[in-house]
Motif scaffolding. Sequence first.
Motif, PDB file in Angstrom:
ATOM      1  N   PHE A  31       0.844  -1.194   0.000  1.00  0.00           N
ATOM      2  CA  PHE A  31       0.000   0.000   0.000  1.00  0.00           C
ATOM      3  C   PHE A  31       0.878   1.242   0.000  1.00  0.00           C
ATOM      4  N   SER A  32       0.501   2.213  -0.794  1.00  0.00           N
ATOM      5  CA  SER A  32       1.239   3.468  -0.862  1.00  0.00           C
ATOM      6  C   SER A  32       0.322   4.623  -0.495  1.00  0.00           C
ATOM      7  N   ASP A  33       0.847   5.832  -0.569  1.00  0.00           N
ATOM      8  CA  ASP A  33       0.095   7.010  -0.152  1.00  0.00           C
ATOM      9  C   ASP A  33       0.091   8.032  -1.288  1.00  0.00           C
ATOM     10  N   ASP A  34      -1.099   8.352  -1.782  1.00  0.00           N
ATOM     11  CA  ASP A  34      -1.248   9.392  -2.819  1.00  0.00           C
ATOM     12  C   ASP A  34      -0.625   8.992  -4.153  1.00  0.00           C
ATOM     13  N   HIS A  35      -0.735   7.744  -4.530  1.00  0.00           N
ATOM     14  CA  HIS A  35      -0.121   7.292  -5.776  1.00  0.00           C
ATOM     15  C   HIS A  35      -1.134   7.393  -6.920  1.00  0.00           C
ATOM     16  N   ALA A  36      -0.885   8.300  -7.833  1.00  0.00           N
ATOM     17  CA  ALA A  36      -1.770   8.520  -8.974  1.00  0.00           C
ATOM     18  C   ALA A  36      -1.708   7.353  -9.954  1.00  0.00           C
ATOM     19  N   VAL A  37      -2.850   7.015 -10.519  1.00  0.00           N
ATOM     20  CA  VAL A  37      -2.913   5.936 -11.503  1.00  0.00           C
ATOM     21  C   VAL A  37      -1.953   6.185 -12.661  1.00  0.00           C
ATOM     22  N   ASN A  38      -1.882   7.431 -13.109  1.00  0.00           N
ATOM     23  CA  ASN A  38      -1.047   7.709 -14.282  1.00  0.00           C
ATOM     24  C   ASN A  38       0.423   7.917 -13.925  1.00  0.00           C
ATOM     25  N   SER A  39       0.842   7.359 -12.781  1.00  0.00           N
ATOM     26  CA  SER A  39       2.274   7.290 -12.487  1.00  0.00           C
ATOM     27  C   SER A  39       2.667   5.845 -12.157  1.00  0.00           C
ATOM     28  N   VAL A  40       1.962   4.921 -12.794  1.00  0.00           N
ATOM     29  CA  VAL A  40       2.290   3.496 -12.744  1.00  0.00           C
ATOM     30  C   VAL A  40       2.451   3.046 -14.189  1.00  0.00           C
ATOM     31  N   GLY A  41       3.565   2.418 -14.495  1.00  0.00           N
ATOM     32  CA  GLY A  41       3.816   2.025 -15.881  1.00  0.00           C
ATOM     33  C   GLY A  41       2.699   1.213 -16.475  1.00  0.00           C
ATOM     34  N   LYS A  46       3.110   2.966   7.180  1.00  0.00           N
ATOM     35  CA  LYS A  46       2.198   4.078   7.483  1.00  0.00           C
ATOM     36  C   LYS A  46       0.758   3.604   7.633  1.00  0.00           C
ATOM     37  N   ILE A  47       0.125   3.987   8.722  1.00  0.00           N
ATOM     38  CA  ILE A  47      -1.299   3.705   8.906  1.00  0.00           C
ATOM     39  C   ILE A  47      -2.075   4.969   9.234  1.00  0.00           C
ATOM     40  N   HIS A  48      -1.433   5.965   9.867  1.00  0.00           N
ATOM     41  CA  HIS A  48      -2.038   7.279  10.107  1.00  0.00           C
ATOM     42  C   HIS A  48      -3.337   7.198  10.908  1.00  0.00           C
ATOM     43  N   LEU A  49      -3.424   6.208  11.780  1.00  0.00           N
ATOM     44  CA  LEU A  49      -4.555   6.076  12.681  1.00  0.00           C
ATOM     45  C   LEU A  49      -3.992   6.070  14.103  1.00  0.00           C
ATOM     46  N   ASN A  50      -4.235   7.138  14.849  1.00  0.00           N
ATOM     47  CA  ASN A  50      -3.648   7.268  16.176  1.00  0.00           C
ATOM     48  C   ASN A  50      -4.089   6.143  17.104  1.00  0.00           C
ATOM     49  N   GLY A  51      -3.179   5.747  17.982  1.00  0.00           N
ATOM     50  CA  GLY A  51      -3.496   4.716  18.963  1.00  0.00           C
ATOM     51  C   GLY A  51      -2.857   3.385  18.631  1.00  0.00           C
ATOM     52  N   ALA A  52      -2.926   2.463  19.591  1.00  0.00           N
ATOM     53  CA  ALA A  52      -2.313   1.143  19.430  1.00  0.00           C
ATOM     54  C   ALA A  52      -3.127   0.279  18.476  1.00  0.00           C
ATOM     55  N   SER A  91      -3.248   2.071  -3.468  1.00  0.00           N
ATOM     56  CA  SER A  91      -2.912   3.301  -2.766  1.00  0.00           C
ATOM     57  C   SER A  91      -4.147   3.803  -2.036  1.00  0.00           C
ATOM     58  N   ASP A  92      -3.939   4.652  -1.029  1.00  0.00           N
ATOM     59  CA  ASP A  92      -5.084   5.120  -0.247  1.00  0.00           C
ATOM     60  C   ASP A  92      -5.993   6.049  -1.041  1.00  0.00           C
ATOM     61  N   GLN A  93      -5.487   6.612  -2.117  1.00  0.00           N
ATOM     62  CA  GLN A  93      -6.288   7.392  -3.059  1.00  0.00           C
ATOM     63  C   GLN A  93      -5.397   7.792  -4.225  1.00  0.00           C
ATOM     64  N   GLY A  94      -5.985   8.443  -5.204  1.00  0.00           N
ATOM     65  CA  GLY A  94      -5.202   8.973  -6.297  1.00  0.00           C
ATOM     66  C   GLY A  94      -4.604  10.320  -5.920  1.00  0.00           C
ATOM     67  N   PHE A 114       0.554 -16.315   6.382  1.00  0.00           N
ATOM     68  CA  PHE A 114       0.696 -14.955   6.890  1.00  0.00           C
ATOM     69  C   PHE A 114      -0.145 -13.958   6.104  1.00  0.00           C
ATOM     70  N   PHE A 115      -0.503 -12.905   6.799  1.00  0.00           N
ATOM     71  CA  PHE A 115      -1.170 -11.744   6.222  1.00  0.00           C
ATOM     72  C   PHE A 115      -0.322 -10.549   6.612  1.00  0.00           C
ATOM     73  N   ALA A 116       0.412 -10.000   5.658  1.00  0.00           N
ATOM     74  CA  ALA A 116       1.332  -8.897   5.930  1.00  0.00           C
ATOM     75  C   ALA A 116       0.888  -7.660   5.168  1.00  0.00           C
ATOM     76  N   MET A 117       0.715  -6.568   5.887  1.00  0.00           N
ATOM     77  CA  MET A 117       0.365  -5.283   5.289  1.00  0.00           C
ATOM     78  C   MET A 117       1.611  -4.401   5.339  1.00  0.00           C
ATOM     79  N   VAL A 118       2.167  -4.086   4.180  1.00  0.00           N
ATOM     80  CA  VAL A 118       3.382  -3.281   4.089  1.00  0.00           C
ATOM     81  C   VAL A 118       3.001  -1.951   3.462  1.00  0.00           C
ATOM     82  N   HIS A 119       3.072  -0.887   4.263  1.00  0.00           N
ATOM     83  CA  HIS A 119       2.538   0.417   3.861  1.00  0.00           C
ATOM     84  C   HIS A 119       3.659   1.451   3.749  1.00  0.00           C
ATOM     85  N   TYR A 120       3.770   2.041   2.585  1.00  0.00           N
ATOM     86  CA  TYR A 120       4.804   3.052   2.342  1.00  0.00           C
ATOM     87  C   TYR A 120       4.253   4.466   2.522  1.00  0.00           C
ATOM     88  N   LYS A 121       5.122   5.362   2.982  1.00  0.00           N
ATOM     89  CA  LYS A 121       4.772   6.784   3.017  1.00  0.00           C
ATOM     90  C   LYS A 121       4.757   7.358   1.609  1.00  0.00           C
TER      91      LYS A 121
END
Length: 515
Positions: free
Chosen positions: A37-47, A130-136, A319-322, A192-199
Motif C-alpha cells: 500500500f502506498s500514499d497518494d499514488h496517482a494511476v497515471n504514475s504506474v507504468g 504508514k497507517i495514520h490512525l492514532n493509537g495502538a 494506494s489510499d487514493q489517487g 501470513f497476512f502482511a500489510m506493508v505500507h509506504y509513506k
Amino acid sequence: MPNPTVLVSRVLSVALLFPCLVGTAISAERPNILWLFSDDHAVNSVGAYGGHASGFTPNLDRLAAGGVTFDRAYVANSICAPSRATLLTGKHSHKNSKFTNKSNEPFDHDQPQVQKYLRESGYRTAMIGKIHLNGAMQGFDHWEVLKGQGRYEDPILLSENGSKTYEGHSSDVVTDIALEWLDDAAERPEPFFAMVHYKAPHRWWLPSDRWKKKLEGVESEEPASLFDDYSGRGFAAGNQDMSIEETMSLGRDLKADIWPERAELFAGLEGRELVRTKFQAYMRDYVACVAGMDENIGRLLDWLDETGLAENTVVMYSSDQGFYLGEHGWFDKRFMYEESFRTPLIARWPGVTDPGSRCDALVQNIDYAETFLEIAGVDVPGDMQGRGLTPLLKGEAPADWRDSLYYHYYEYPRPHRVVPHEGVFDGRFKLIRFYHEDVPGGEEWELYDLETDPNEMRSVYQDPAMADRVATLKTELARLRDFYDVPADHGWSEIPADQPKRKQPKAQKPKRTKG
C-alpha cells in the motif's frame, strides 16, 4: 520452510476454536497474503497504467504482468486516514467513524477489523509502515507503524514496545522491517497476512539521494489542463487551495531551501514560466519517490521467489487514493474528480489470476477487507459494506456486479478548502453534490459525461438535454444512501427518498481482456 504436517494440525485446531469464522475447510494450502500500500499514488504514475512513471515502476509492472490490473478501482473518501480506516473495516466513513485526518477525531480500534478475523482464523498478521490512525493497533501479531504522517528520512516507528528511530530512507526502512518479519513468518506453520505500507509518494516528496540523482533532468509531459481556469465548473473548483501556482511552496514543497540548485532553478521566474518550472520539479521529486518505493517492492517480490513462497502468496498493490499531478493546475486529492477518486489496484494470485489481464468492473476500497477474508476462506461479516473481489480475480464476470459507486468527502475548510461533497458514479456519468454554507445557495450540483469529457472540464448539469440523466442519477444516489445506511443529516437535502431497498446494487457484467 513450514512443516505441512504441523500446519494441518495447527489449522484444524483453529477450525475447532473458531468454526463461525471459517467459511470453507481450512487446509495447508490457504495462501499467504502480501498487501502492498502506498500514499497518494496517482494511476497515471504506474507504468502498467501509462503516464509519468513509465519506465520507473518495473516491479509494479512485473506484478501486473503476472496478474490482473483493475482499470476502474476507486475510493470512498479520498483522504489518508479515512481511506485506511475503510481498508481495515470494509466500511464507509459514516460506519467506521473516521471522516477526516483530524487528530481530535480518533479511530475506534476496538471495532471489528479484517486483521482480527484473519488472526483468529489462524493467520500470522503484521502491519508495517504508514497507517495514520492514532493509537495502538489491534489484531496484529506484530505492528510497527510510522508516527503520524511519518517522515521520509530517519523515520520514527511506533510499536507496542514504544518508539524507535531508524536511519535511512522511509521506503528502505519499511521494507527492511517487513523482510525481517517475513523471514520469521516463513519458518512458521501458519499462513501470513502482511500489510506493508509506504509513506511514498506523499507530500513533501523527498526521495532518497540515489533516486534524486537518477531523475535529474527528466521532463514530464504537461497535462492539458495545467492552466485550467475552472470556467466549466462551479464554486468548489475555484474555492480550493491546492494549486501548483499559489499553494505549492518553493521551500518546503520543492526544497529550494535545502537544495541550492533548486533555488537557482526558480530565480527570476514568474507567471506561467514559474508554474511550468514548479511542475517539472514537483514531478521529478514525485516520480523519484515512486521509483524508490517500486525498487523496494521488487525486494519483496524477489524474496517471495527466493523462498519458494511466490506460488502460494497473493500479492496485491493499491494506494489510499489517487493524486493530482498538475491536472487542473493542482496537487493533492479530496475531490471526486477522476484523478483523486480513482486509484491503482493490481493483484497477482498464481494459478488464479490470468497473467497480464485487465478488469473494468467498478470496484472500491470498501471491497478490500472482504477480499482478504474470501481468499483466506473466512466468512465475511454481514456488517461489512463492500463485496469480495475473488470472482473477478478468478476471471469471472458476475451478472449481479454493482454498476454504481457512492462517494463522500467531509473535511473542510482546512487544509486545501475543498468543499464537502458526495456523489454517484455509474461508470460513465458522475453526479456530484457540493454542500456547505459557503457554497452559494448552500449546495451546488455538477454532472460529467466521462465518455465525451474524460478530463471533466465542463459540467453539463444545467444542460436541458441531461435532465432525465440527472433525475436518474439523483434517484440512484438516494438508493445508495439507503443501501449504505448513510445518516439523513450527513449533508443531505430533498431528493427522491421513496426508492425500494435492494440487497445488491444493479447488475453489470464487467468486461475482461487479455494482454
